[in-house]
Scaffold this motif. Structure first.
Motif, PDB file in Angstrom:
ATOM      1  N   HIS A 158       1.239  -1.124   0.064  1.00  0.00           N
ATOM      2  CA  HIS A 158       0.020  -0.004   0.001  1.00  0.00           C
ATOM      3  C   HIS A 158       0.956   1.641   0.245  1.00  0.00           C
ATOM      4  O   HIS A 158       1.285   1.345   1.392  1.00  0.00           O
ATOM      5  CB  HIS A 158      -0.833  -0.293   1.385  1.00  0.00           C
ATOM      6  CG  HIS A 158      -2.044   1.119   1.042  1.00  0.00           C
ATOM      7  ND1 HIS A 158      -3.060   0.624   0.815  1.00  0.00           N
ATOM      8  CD2 HIS A 158      -2.034   2.294   1.991  1.00  0.00           C
ATOM      9  CE1 HIS A 158      -4.119   1.443   0.725  1.00  0.00           C
ATOM     10  NE2 HIS A 158      -3.562   2.636   1.504  1.00  0.00           N
ATOM     11  N   MET A 159       0.765   1.875  -0.848  1.00  0.00           N
ATOM     12  CA  MET A 159       1.759   2.998  -0.941  1.00  0.00           C
ATOM     13  C   MET A 159       1.630   4.072  -1.904  1.00  0.00           C
ATOM     14  O   MET A 159       1.235   3.789  -2.676  1.00  0.00           O
ATOM     15  CB  MET A 159       3.297   2.489  -2.282  1.00  0.00           C
ATOM     16  CG  MET A 159       3.851   3.226  -2.669  1.00  0.00           C
ATOM     17  SD  MET A 159       5.302   2.751  -3.121  1.00  0.00           S
ATOM     18  CE  MET A 159       6.407   2.167  -2.417  1.00  0.00           C
ATOM     19  N   VAL A 160       1.893   5.317  -1.415  1.00  0.00           N
ATOM     20  CA  VAL A 160       0.533   6.523  -1.668  1.00  0.00           C
ATOM     21  C   VAL A 160       1.241   7.496  -1.526  1.00  0.00           C
ATOM     22  O   VAL A 160       2.170   8.220  -0.905  1.00  0.00           O
ATOM     23  CB  VAL A 160      -0.561   6.165  -0.642  1.00  0.00           C
ATOM     24  CG1 VAL A 160      -1.489   5.719  -1.073  1.00  0.00           C
ATOM     25  CG2 VAL A 160      -0.526   6.700   0.171  1.00  0.00           C
ATOM     26  N   GLU A 161       1.331   8.768  -2.137  1.00  0.00           N
ATOM     27  CA  GLU A 161       1.570   9.954  -2.343  1.00  0.00           C
ATOM     28  C   GLU A 161       1.130  10.757  -0.950  1.00  0.00           C
ATOM     29  O   GLU A 161      -0.296  10.435  -0.466  1.00  0.00           O
ATOM     30  CB  GLU A 161       1.183  10.676  -3.149  1.00  0.00           C
ATOM     31  CG  GLU A 161       1.860  10.399  -4.782  1.00  0.00           C
ATOM     32  CD  GLU A 161       3.559  10.130  -4.780  1.00  0.00           C
ATOM     33  OE1 GLU A 161       4.276  10.456  -3.883  1.00  0.00           O
ATOM     34  OE2 GLU A 161       3.887   9.829  -5.469  1.00  0.00           O
ATOM     35  N   ALA A 162       2.181  11.312  -0.306  1.00  0.00           N
ATOM     36  CA  ALA A 162       1.739  12.328   0.438  1.00  0.00           C
ATOM     37  C   ALA A 162       0.410  13.584   0.827  1.00  0.00           C
ATOM     38  O   ALA A 162      -0.356  13.582   1.052  1.00  0.00           O
ATOM     39  CB  ALA A 162       3.103  13.425   1.443  1.00  0.00           C
ATOM     40  N   VAL A 202       6.558   6.869   6.383  1.00  0.00           N
ATOM     41  CA  VAL A 202       6.916   8.523   5.711  1.00  0.00           C
ATOM     42  C   VAL A 202       7.876   8.155   4.775  1.00  0.00           C
ATOM     43  O   VAL A 202       9.094   8.732   5.742  1.00  0.00           O
ATOM     44  CB  VAL A 202       6.589   9.088   6.458  1.00  0.00           C
ATOM     45  CG1 VAL A 202       6.572  10.808   5.469  1.00  0.00           C
ATOM     46  CG2 VAL A 202       4.980   8.937   6.675  1.00  0.00           C
ATOM     47  N   ALA A 203       8.686   8.662   4.076  1.00  0.00           N
ATOM     48  CA  ALA A 203       9.681   8.278   3.157  1.00  0.00           C
ATOM     49  C   ALA A 203       9.868  10.258   2.694  1.00  0.00           C
ATOM     50  O   ALA A 203       9.495   9.965   1.889  1.00  0.00           O
ATOM     51  CB  ALA A 203       9.236   7.892   2.211  1.00  0.00           C
ATOM     52  N   ASP A 204      10.955  10.335   3.202  1.00  0.00           N
ATOM     53  CA  ASP A 204      10.720  11.770   4.256  1.00  0.00           C
ATOM     54  C   ASP A 204      12.243  12.006   2.286  1.00  0.00           C
ATOM     55  O   ASP A 204      13.047  12.121   3.260  1.00  0.00           O
ATOM     56  CB  ASP A 204      10.655  12.573   4.799  1.00  0.00           C
ATOM     57  CG  ASP A 204      10.863  14.584   4.572  1.00  0.00           C
ATOM     58  OD1 ASP A 204      10.942  14.504   3.146  1.00  0.00           O
ATOM     59  OD2 ASP A 204      11.225  14.972   5.472  1.00  0.00           O
ATOM     60  N   TRP A 205      12.203  12.765   1.256  1.00  0.00           N
ATOM     61  CA  TRP A 205      13.556  13.519   0.833  1.00  0.00           C
ATOM     62  C   TRP A 205      13.675  14.930   1.106  1.00  0.00           C
ATOM     63  O   TRP A 205      15.021  14.794   0.420  1.00  0.00           O
ATOM     64  CB  TRP A 205      13.421  12.921  -0.765  1.00  0.00           C
ATOM     65  CG  TRP A 205      14.234  13.549  -1.626  1.00  0.00           C
ATOM     66  CD1 TRP A 205      15.245  12.854  -1.372  1.00  0.00           C
ATOM     67  CD2 TRP A 205      14.195  14.399  -2.910  1.00  0.00           C
ATOM     68  NE1 TRP A 205      16.253  13.231  -2.801  1.00  0.00           N
ATOM     69  CE2 TRP A 205      15.797  14.452  -3.476  1.00  0.00           C
ATOM     70  CE3 TRP A 205      13.652  15.687  -2.442  1.00  0.00           C
ATOM     71  CZ2 TRP A 205      15.567  15.434  -4.001  1.00  0.00           C
ATOM     72  CZ3 TRP A 205      14.319  16.247  -4.016  1.00  0.00           C
ATOM     73  CH2 TRP A 205      15.450  16.775  -4.472  1.00  0.00           C
ATOM     74  N   VAL A 218       3.458   2.533   2.977  1.00  0.00           N
ATOM     75  CA  VAL A 218       4.263   3.221   3.084  1.00  0.00           C
ATOM     76  C   VAL A 218       3.952   4.786   2.114  1.00  0.00           C
ATOM     77  O   VAL A 218       3.294   4.975   1.357  1.00  0.00           O
ATOM     78  CB  VAL A 218       5.424   3.094   1.816  1.00  0.00           C
ATOM     79  CG1 VAL A 218       6.533   3.984   1.326  1.00  0.00           C
ATOM     80  CG2 VAL A 218       5.848   1.698   3.083  1.00  0.00           C
ATOM     81  N   VAL A 219       4.151   6.329   2.412  1.00  0.00           N
ATOM     82  CA  VAL A 219       4.169   7.444   2.032  1.00  0.00           C
ATOM     83  C   VAL A 219       4.914   8.171   1.710  1.00  0.00           C
ATOM     84  O   VAL A 219       5.744   8.010   1.914  1.00  0.00           O
ATOM     85  CB  VAL A 219       3.305   8.058   3.439  1.00  0.00           C
ATOM     86  CG1 VAL A 219       2.395  10.083   3.074  1.00  0.00           C
ATOM     87  CG2 VAL A 219       1.675   7.596   3.971  1.00  0.00           C
ATOM     88  N   LEU A 220       4.669   8.479  -0.162  1.00  0.00           N
ATOM     89  CA  LEU A 220       5.485   9.393  -0.656  1.00  0.00           C
ATOM     90  C   LEU A 220       5.976  10.822  -0.310  1.00  0.00           C
ATOM     91  O   LEU A 220       5.170  11.540  -0.681  1.00  0.00           O
ATOM     92  CB  LEU A 220       5.589   8.979  -1.475  1.00  0.00           C
ATOM     93  CG  LEU A 220       6.456   7.136  -2.243  1.00  0.00           C
ATOM     94  CD1 LEU A 220       5.911   6.356  -3.363  1.00  0.00           C
ATOM     95  CD2 LEU A 220       6.931   6.667  -1.278  1.00  0.00           C
ATOM     96  N   ALA A 221       7.253  11.151   0.324  1.00  0.00           N
ATOM     97  CA  ALA A 221       7.264  12.554   0.362  1.00  0.00           C
ATOM     98  C   ALA A 221       8.683  12.913  -0.628  1.00  0.00           C
ATOM     99  O   ALA A 221       9.640  13.214   0.381  1.00  0.00           O
ATOM    100  CB  ALA A 221       7.073  13.446   1.446  1.00  0.00           C
ATOM    101  N   GLN A 222       8.899  12.818  -1.883  1.00  0.00           N
ATOM    102  CA  GLN A 222      10.238  12.371  -2.800  1.00  0.00           C
ATOM    103  C   GLN A 222      10.185  13.881  -3.067  1.00  0.00           C
ATOM    104  O   GLN A 222      10.809  13.576  -3.833  1.00  0.00           O
ATOM    105  CB  GLN A 222       9.872  11.158  -3.597  1.00  0.00           C
ATOM    106  CG  GLN A 222       9.834   9.863  -2.687  1.00  0.00           C
ATOM    107  CD  GLN A 222      11.219   9.459  -1.748  1.00  0.00           C
ATOM    108  OE1 GLN A 222      12.139   9.627  -1.979  1.00  0.00           O
ATOM    109  NE2 GLN A 222      11.130   9.950   0.026  1.00  0.00           N
TER     110      GLN A 222
END
Length: 479
Positions: free
Chosen positions: A322-326, A342-345, A430-434
């Motif tokens: 389950h992977m989505v955008e912030a 939360v993956a924060d780039w 997983v929430v992407l803040a890339q």
């Protein structure tokens, strides 16, 4: 050592005549004020600023500040007392030197009221008083005799004149973001304001030149840069139409205002939109612009402010995690129960803000930061307030890691310094803040002269509100 440290029994450990009893701890400040008074005479106004509460574990406390003020007032050394909060001697106290939007308006007024109850001289209060009605309320309630406003006047230098003319709806209220005022100051740069970049650039932009050749200007995108460009172009006498694909203008500021402690970002939308409407800009919302529409409108100048979309790097996945955008989470996307990574780039407000948001919703949250610290690109006081909230919400923070892959229950990270794998197990989402990718579709329109197309904001390069608004001003001032 500054005077307040003499006053504090937890920091003043001296054993001479400047330490020990409350009277001895007051000696240095009393001597300094006596010397000043002797030098300037009775006709010169002498005041003192003091923190009503230093807001730190070992900081000066309200009762101690009140006792100091009462003693000095009895001496007749002061003509006024200015009350603030916080202290630079601790990280928790420093947040209150220029409190971010996480603190409520006029939150220091009770501290001033406490001092006012023990002195005879006028009391001034400072701290998150952003608009005239807030100051009026403080004074009407008897909490202080006057209000000091600094960031409010950086944001709108004309605020006192507007208030005097009863033009309160046109006041550009400070939102406490601290980015271009305190953020610039602490980097050794000239102060400014993300909403009003004319501040600090008065020689260049202080007086806008009214155009002698009015043009039709088409602004594509109603984010902060588009709103500023439209407002300035219209103020200079151009005929301006602003097109926005969504039903509301505001761009990413509409996302920022939905996060914990960031609601005042909505005020920036109100302020910038108000400037544009008062300048006579024609708004067209709910309309996606394509080259055909550009040609049908036949503008003399095209300002493209189409922004950016979330960037998704190459990430290996297995078993459909389950992977989505912030952005999706901010807009209300529901995540499955369990731990969320939360993956924060970028290390800005998005990753940290989303982590705090999810923790409030009851998720166990791990914030995986590619940089050295969560929110490292935010102004110090803003960052510290947001990180403190994350700690209180039990958000786990992993620095120096990048996301490489994910499956249905594990996130696979890589340490940026050692390049060794770092696994986070038991992850339900997983929430992407890339970061972001520029939307550049309209930077070239077949047959439309390239020199008449101007890029502003994230479509040029993804950055922040500050750069977008400054570029909107710069482009519109040059047309």
């Amino acid at each position: 050592m500054y005077p307040a440290q003499f006053l504090n029994p937890r920091t003043n450990l001296r054993t001479d005549e400047y330490g020990g009893s409350a009277e001895h701890r007051l000696r240095f400040l009393r001597a300094a004020l006596t010397s000043v008074r002797a030098a300037v005479g009775r006709d010169f106004v002498v005041g003192m600023r003091i923190s009503g509460d230093e807001m730190g574990g070992d900081g000066l406390r309200p009762d101690e500040s009140q006792a100091v003020c009462a003693s000095l007032d009895a001496d007749g050394l002061l003509d006024y007392v200015s009350v603030c909060a916080g202290s630079s001697s601790s990280l928790s106290g420093a947040v209150h030197i220029a409190a971010p939007m996480t603190e409520s308006a006029a939150y220091t007024a009770p501290l001033a009221a406490a001092v006012k109850s023990v002195v005879r001289v006028p009391v001034i209060v400072a701290g998150r008083i952003n608009q005239p009605h807030e100051g009026d309320a403080v004074i009407a309630q008897g909490q202080a005799d006057a209000c000091a406003m600094t960031r409010a006047l950086i944001c709108d230098p004309a605020m006192p004149a507007k208030a005097e003319r009863s033009e309160v709806d046109s006041i550009r209220a400070c939102i406490g973001c601290n980015q271009a005022c305190m953020g610039h100051f602490q980097r050794g740069c000239a102060i400014s304001c993300i909403q009003h970049p004319e501040t600090g650039r008065e020689v260049r932009f202080g007086t806008l030149q009214i155009t002698r050749r009015p043009k039709s200007v088409m602004v594509i995108g109603g984010g902060p840069g588009g709103l500023k460009a439209a407002a300035v172009a219209a103020e200079r006498g151009h005929r301006v139409a602003l097109y926005e694909a969504a039903s509301r203008v505001g761009g990413q500021m509409l996302l920022a205002e939905l996060l914990p402690g960031r609601s005042e970002f909505g005020g920036a939308v109100t302020n910038l939109e108000g400037e544009a409407r008062r300048a006579g800009v024609r708004f067209v919302t709910g309309t996606t612009v394509d080259p055909g529409l550009v040609w049908s409108e036949q503008p003399d100048e095209l300002i493209v402010v189409t922004g950016a979309r979330p960037f998704r790097p190459e990430i290996e996945t297995l078993d459909e995690p389950h992977m989505v955008e912030a952005w999706d989470v901010i807009r209300g996307h529901t995540l499955p129960a369990g731990r969320v990574l939360v993956a924060d780039w970028r290390g800005d407000w998005i990753g940290l803000g989303v982590a705090n948001h999810l923790a409030r919703l009851g998720h166990r949250v791990t914030l995986a930061v590619t940089g050295y610290a969560a929110g490292e690109h935010l102004q110090q006081y803003v960052r510290n307030a947001m990180v403190a909230a994350a700690v209180e919400a039990k958000v786990e923070i992993l620095p120096n890691v990048r996301l490489r892959g994910a499956d249905d229950d594990t996130a696979y990270l890589q340490h940026t310094l050692t390049e060794r794998p770092v696994l986070v197990a038991g992850v339900s989402a997983v929430v992407l803040a890339q970061g972001h990718a520029s939307v550049t579709d309209l930077l070239e329109v077949d047959g439309f002269p390239r020199e008449r197309i101007h890029a502003v904001g994230d479509c040029l390069s993804p950055r922040t509100v500050e750069e977008a608004v400054l570029e909107g001003l710069t482009v519109a001032a040059a047309i």
